[in-house]
Design an enzyme around this catalytic site. Structure first.
Site, PDB file in Angstrom:
ATOM      1  N   ALA A  84       0.859  -1.194   0.000  1.00 40.98           N
ATOM      2  CA  ALA A  84       0.000   0.000   0.000  1.00 40.98           C
ATOM      3  C   ALA A  84       0.890   1.236   0.000  1.00 40.98           C
ATOM      4  O   ALA A  84       2.046   1.188   0.429  1.00 40.98           O
ATOM      5  CB  ALA A  84      -0.905   0.007   1.221  1.00 40.98           C
ATOM      6  N   GLY A  97       0.139   3.545  -6.557  1.00 34.84           N
ATOM      7  CA  GLY A  97       1.382   4.261  -6.853  1.00 34.84           C
ATOM      8  C   GLY A  97       2.104   3.635  -8.038  1.00 34.84           C
ATOM      9  O   GLY A  97       2.730   4.318  -8.849  1.00 34.84           O
ATOM     10  N   GLU A 104      -5.633  -4.858  -9.075  1.00 38.65           N
ATOM     11  CA  GLU A 104      -5.467  -5.095  -7.630  1.00 38.65           C
ATOM     12  C   GLU A 104      -6.824  -5.110  -6.930  1.00 38.65           C
ATOM     13  O   GLU A 104      -7.097  -5.968  -6.090  1.00 38.65           O
ATOM     14  CB  GLU A 104      -4.578  -4.002  -7.018  1.00 38.65           C
ATOM     15  CG  GLU A 104      -3.125  -4.099  -7.448  1.00 38.65           C
ATOM     16  CD  GLU A 104      -2.252  -2.984  -6.909  1.00 38.65           C
ATOM     17  OE1 GLU A 104      -1.034  -3.153  -6.911  1.00 38.65           O
ATOM     18  OE2 GLU A 104      -2.780  -1.935  -6.498  1.00 38.65           O
TER      19      GLU A 104
HETATM   20  C1  5RP Z   1       0.811  -0.621  -6.933  1.00 37.62           C
HETATM   21  C2  5RP Z   1       0.461  -0.484  -5.504  1.00 37.62           C
HETATM   22  C3  5RP Z   1       1.520  -0.833  -4.501  1.00 37.62           C
HETATM   23  O1  5RP Z   1       1.004  -1.753  -3.619  1.00 37.62           O
HETATM   24  C4  5RP Z   1       1.932   0.403  -3.752  1.00 37.62           C
HETATM   25  O2  5RP Z   1       2.331   1.389  -4.689  1.00 37.62           O
HETATM   26  C5  5RP Z   1       3.061   0.114  -2.771  1.00 37.62           C
HETATM   27  O3  5RP Z   1       4.221  -0.180  -3.466  1.00 37.62           O
HETATM   28  P1  5RP Z   1       5.604  -0.530  -2.764  1.00 37.62           P
HETATM   29  O4  5RP Z   1       5.442  -1.892  -2.170  1.00 37.62           O
HETATM   30  O5  5RP Z   1       6.598  -0.512  -3.906  1.00 37.62           O
HETATM   31  O6  5RP Z   1       5.886   0.518  -1.731  1.00 37.62           O
HETATM   32  O7  5RP Z   1      -0.619  -0.132  -5.123  1.00 37.62           O
HETATM   33  O8  5RP Z   1      -0.228  -0.205  -7.766  1.00 37.62           O
END
Ligand code: 5RP
Length: 223
Positions: A84, A97, A104
């Site tokens: 997340a 992100g 998802e």
């Molecule tokens: C991708 C996401 C990821 O879970 C989120 O961006 C967290 O990424 P990371 O584990 O690299 O911090 O939602 O769409």
């Protein structure tokens, strides 16, 4: 401790939530990459395989020898494991992100349990420091952006980025999400929006946070 070590610790702690002889839902991102590595090493022989949330994750799963199944064939899933961008102690999240939010959200919705893995810095009292990703049909980009401005947000087009579904992303700055369930529902009504990166209606059931003294477990349960 480096942030990657904290992510890896949370990812490894998620192995105990993997249920034998079932299809596992697998998210996307750097924390999930650590999870896939650990899964391949320790548990891959015990599961049927995985349902993936992105092209990136599919590629990595196949590389480490984990079978990837279509959600249409796998049916309901036992567990979904994903990272997340922000998470509250109640299990509401901002995700997307990495731009994989639509698949998802679908794979998460098909799973009985959502296990969120993250380093401790992702835990927030209120969501909104991280801009909210919103996946939009390309021809609706400006229309949706104007609707978001009317809701007090500042949308920024993630220029040059196309999602796995051929759409674009607006990253929305400036919101303090005191009621993320309500905002998610409101945004879901806007034509042209495919997926909102607020995951509050169906939040995390278990949150595993990598922290310098170990992995902290929060269990907000279902919403
Ligand atoms: C991708 C996401 C990821 O879970 C989120 O961006 C967290 O990424 P990371 O584990 O690299 O911090 O939602 O769409």
């Amino acid at each position: 401790m480096a942030q990657d070590d904290l992510k890896r610790a949370a990812a490894e702690a998620a192995l105990k939530y993997v249920e034998d002889n079932t299809w596992l839902g697998v998210g996307t991102g750097s924390t999930v990459d650590f999870f896939i590595e650990a899964l391949a090493e320790k548990r891959k022989a015990f599961i049927k395989g995985a349902v993936s949330s992105s092209e990136r994750t599919t590629k990595l799963l196949k590389k480490v020898g984990i079978e990837v199944e279509e959600l249409n064939n796998a049916g309901d899933l036992s567990v979904y494991i994903d990272g997340a961008d922000e998470v509250t102690e109640h299990g509401a999240m901002i995700k997307g992100g990495g731009g994989a939010l639509t698949r998802e959200k679908i794979v998460a919705a098909a799973a009985r349990k959502f296990v969120c893995i993250a380093d401790g810095s992702k835990l927030k009292p209120v969501l909104g420091d991280f801009p909210v990703p919103i996946e939009v049909i390309p021809m609706a980009r400006s229309f949706v952006a104007r609707a978001i401005v009317r809701l007090g947000g500042y949308p920024e087009w993630r220029s040059g980025f196309t999602t796995d579904n051929g759409n674009v992303i607006l990253d929305v700055h400036g919101w303090t999400l005191l009621n993320p369930v309500e905002m998610e529902a409101k945004l879901n009504q806007i034509p042209g929006i495919v997926t909102v990166g607020i995951f509050a209606q169906r939040g995390a059931d278990v949150i595993l946070l990598g922290e310098k003294n170990g992995v902290r477990t929060l269990t907000p349960g279902t919403f």
